[in-house]
Design a protein around this motif. Structure first.
Motif, PDB file in Angstrom:
ATOM      1  N   LYS A   1      94.806  53.235  -9.921  1.00 25.59           N
ATOM      2  CA  LYS A   1      94.353  54.320 -10.073  1.00 25.59           C
ATOM      3  C   LYS A   1      93.927  54.199 -11.730  1.00 25.59           C
ATOM      4  CE  LYS A   1      93.055  55.912  -5.965  1.00 25.59           C
ATOM      5  NZ  LYS A   1      92.032  56.189  -5.076  1.00 25.59           N
ATOM      6  N   PHE A   2      92.860  54.720 -12.261  1.00 25.60           N
ATOM      7  CA  PHE A   2      91.756  54.485 -13.543  1.00 25.60           C
ATOM      8  C   PHE A   2      91.915  56.156 -13.954  1.00 25.60           C
ATOM      9  CE2 PHE A   2      91.693  50.279 -12.710  1.00 25.60           C
ATOM     10  CZ  PHE A   2      92.996  49.804 -14.472  1.00 25.60           C
ATOM     11  N   ASP A   3      91.740  56.286 -14.843  1.00 24.54           N
ATOM     12  CA  ASP A   3      91.168  57.858 -15.450  1.00 24.54           C
ATOM     13  C   ASP A   3      89.748  57.639 -15.999  1.00 24.54           C
ATOM     14  OD1 ASP A   3      93.541  59.585 -15.011  1.00 24.54           O
ATOM     15  OD2 ASP A   3      94.502  58.127 -16.972  1.00 24.54           O
ATOM     16  N   THR A   4      89.663  56.488 -16.373  1.00 16.89           N
ATOM     17  CA  THR A   4      87.837  56.339 -17.034  1.00 16.89           C
ATOM     18  C   THR A   4      87.905  54.862 -16.272  1.00 16.89           C
ATOM     19  OG1 THR A   4      88.442  57.732 -18.793  1.00 16.89           O
ATOM     20  CG2 THR A   4      86.556  56.379 -18.961  1.00 16.89           C
ATOM     21  N   ILE A   5      86.529  54.282 -15.560  1.00 15.09           N
ATOM     22  CA  ILE A   5      85.672  53.528 -15.531  1.00 15.09           C
ATOM     23  C   ILE A   5      84.911  52.942 -16.360  1.00 15.09           C
ATOM     24  CG2 ILE A   5      85.063  51.238 -13.857  1.00 15.09           C
ATOM     25  CD1 ILE A   5      87.120  52.739 -11.878  1.00 15.09           C
ATOM     26  N   LEU A   6      84.949  51.739 -17.226  1.00 20.37           N
ATOM     27  CA  LEU A   6      83.454  51.656 -18.417  1.00 20.37           C
ATOM     28  C   LEU A   6      83.194  50.358 -17.993  1.00 20.37           C
ATOM     29  CD1 LEU A   6      83.144  53.028 -21.557  1.00 20.37           C
ATOM     30  CD2 LEU A   6      84.592  51.523 -22.010  1.00 20.37           C
ATOM     31  N   LEU A   7      82.031  50.833 -18.119  1.00 24.13           N
ATOM     32  CA  LEU A   7      80.647  49.708 -18.160  1.00 24.13           C
ATOM     33  C   LEU A   7      79.745  49.840 -19.096  1.00 24.13           C
ATOM     34  CD1 LEU A   7      81.327  51.047 -14.727  1.00 24.13           C
ATOM     35  CD2 LEU A   7      80.550  48.733 -14.449  1.00 24.13           C
ATOM     36  N   MET A   8      79.907  48.700 -20.168  1.00 22.37           N
ATOM     37  CA  MET A   8      79.288  49.110 -21.171  1.00 22.37           C
ATOM     38  C   MET A   8      78.413  47.842 -20.862  1.00 22.37           C
ATOM     39  SD  MET A   8      79.362  51.970 -22.465  1.00 22.37           S
ATOM     40  CE  MET A   8      78.341  51.926 -23.639  1.00 22.37           C
ATOM     41  N   MET A   9      77.150  47.583 -21.706  1.00 24.67           N
ATOM     42  CA  MET A   9      75.685  46.766 -21.956  1.00 24.67           C
ATOM     43  C   MET A   9      75.334  46.331 -20.777  1.00 24.67           C
ATOM     44  SD  MET A   9      77.745  43.912 -24.917  1.00 24.67           S
ATOM     45  CE  MET A   9      76.471  43.002 -25.378  1.00 24.67           C
ATOM     46  N   ASN A  10      74.655  47.837 -20.831  1.00 22.23           N
ATOM     47  CA  ASN A  10      74.161  47.311 -19.071  1.00 22.23           C
ATOM     48  C   ASN A  10      75.543  47.066 -18.270  1.00 22.23           C
ATOM     49  OD1 ASN A  10      71.233  48.847 -19.844  1.00 22.23           O
ATOM     50  ND2 ASN A  10      71.783  47.525 -21.464  1.00 22.23           N
ATOM     51  N   GLY A  11      76.231  47.175 -18.586  1.00 24.04           N
ATOM     52  CA  GLY A  11      77.251  46.295 -16.877  1.00 24.04           C
ATOM     53  C   GLY A  11      76.685  47.396 -16.028  1.00 24.04           C
ATOM     54  N   ILE A  12      76.250  48.635 -15.679  1.00 28.93           N
ATOM     55  CA  ILE A  12      76.314  48.947 -13.478  1.00 28.93           C
ATOM     56  C   ILE A  12      75.341  47.614 -13.606  1.00 28.93           C
ATOM     57  CG2 ILE A  12      74.494  50.314 -14.008  1.00 28.93           C
ATOM     58  CD1 ILE A  12      77.114  51.798 -12.220  1.00 28.93           C
ATOM     59  N   GLY A  13      74.420  46.623 -14.172  1.00 29.92           N
ATOM     60  CA  GLY A  13      73.923  45.705 -13.676  1.00 29.92           C
ATOM     61  C   GLY A  13      74.375  44.877 -13.116  1.00 29.92           C
ATOM     62  N   LEU A  14      75.265  44.837 -12.787  1.00 29.56           N
ATOM     63  CA  LEU A  14      76.028  43.789 -12.378  1.00 29.56           C
ATOM     64  C   LEU A  14      76.254  43.902 -11.199  1.00 29.56           C
ATOM     65  CD1 LEU A  14      79.180  44.552 -11.374  1.00 29.56           C
ATOM     66  CD2 LEU A  14      79.743  45.003 -13.432  1.00 29.56           C
ATOM     67  N   ALA A  15      75.505  45.046 -10.506  1.00 28.92           N
ATOM     68  CA  ALA A  15      75.513  45.057  -8.869  1.00 28.92           C
ATOM     69  C   ALA A  15      74.418  44.122  -8.987  1.00 28.92           C
ATOM     70  CB  ALA A  15      75.311  46.975  -9.067  1.00 28.92           C
ATOM     71  N   GLU A  16      73.374  43.455  -9.704  1.00 25.83           N
ATOM     72  CA  GLU A  16      72.198  42.994  -9.131  1.00 25.83           C
ATOM     73  C   GLU A  16      70.927  43.824  -8.590  1.00 25.83           C
ATOM     74  OE1 GLU A  16      74.216  39.344  -6.852  1.00 25.83           O
ATOM     75  OE2 GLU A  16      75.342  38.717  -8.684  1.00 25.83           O
ATOM     76  N   THR A  17      71.042  44.451  -7.325  1.00 28.03           N
ATOM     77  CA  THR A  17      69.929  44.747  -6.739  1.00 28.03           C
ATOM     78  C   THR A  17      70.184  46.183  -6.777  1.00 28.03           C
ATOM     79  OG1 THR A  17      71.099  44.772  -4.867  1.00 28.03           O
ATOM     80  CG2 THR A  17      69.973  42.360  -5.785  1.00 28.03           C
TER      81      THR A  17
END
Length: 232
Positions: free
Chosen positions: A115-131
């Protein structure tokens, strides 16, 4: 097509080509120029939004899509334990050269860790979901990797402005965009990325069992947000 154009460009910059440039193609017309130096900017050149993201992280951090390690290095500087992952082998090589202690070639959907305390997705990283539909799948994956009191930090943008002079697509969410990286004559395969407006993201997060809080928004419709788990 070349698989790791991103990694090749980052390695060229590391080798001394400080004028190196990516060209980012999409369906809207002319390719955009992106100086590769932007992946290597020191902390004092981060935007206010990026600085707030770093300051919000705590505990054990997973940096997803870590690129050349801009954020991972900043987190290490803050004495946080960081695992930095990227699907680009070249990017991971560069991160290691720059001093990222734990950099790994990995796809978040196949990544297995404690487990992690923080998950970081920068530079519009949530976009890797694609759709837009697959954002919920990404959140379900991240939920299993997040400590009960943990936090997902990400940024994204409302790109409705791209359609000021044209009709929004009817067959998909307007923030779903096709991209291709180019470095010199090398071109990547086309890939999908999704930019999601905050209200839509909040609705998806709610259905996925998260609270979604707006941390910051800039004048360019880019925002920083936090996801925390709802109690069972």
């Amino acid at each position: 097509m070349i698989k790791d154009v991103l990694g090749i460009g980052l390695k060229e910059y590391m080798a001394g080509n400080e004028e190196a440039m990516f060209f980012i193609h999409n369906q809207f017309g002319e390719a955009d120029e992106m100086p590769i130096a932007s992946f290597f900017e020191p902390e004092d050149e981060l935007t206010d939004l990026e600085f707030v993201a770093l300051e919000t992280c705590r505990g054990r951090v997973l940096d997803v899509g870590a690129g050349a390690g801009r954020f991972a290095l900043g987190l290490q500087k803050r004495n946080l334990e960081v695992v930095a992952i990227d699907t680009s082998e070249g990017a991971v090589e560069v991160m290691k050269q720059r001093g990222v202690k734990d950099a790994r070639v990995a796809d978040i959907f196949n990544f297995k860790e404690q487990k992690f305390d923080t998950i970081l997705l920068m530079m519009n990283g949530i976009g890797l979901a694609e759709t837009i539909e697959q954002i919920s799948l990404l959140l379900e994956k991240l939920k299993g990797m997040l400590d009960d009191s943990g936090e997902i930090i990400f940024d994204s943008s409302d790109v409705e402005y791209l359609y000021d002079d044209q009709v929004k697509p009817k067959d998909r969410y307007y923030g779903e965009i096709d991209f291709r990286f180019q470095y010199q004559s090398l071109k990547s395969e086309w890939f999908k990325w999704v930019y999601v407006d905050f209200d839509t993201m909040s609705e998806i997060a709610d259905k996925s069992g998260f609270f979604c809080d707006l941390l910051m928004q800039d004048e360019n419709e880019q925002y920083l947000a936090s996801l925390t788990l709802k109690p069972d």
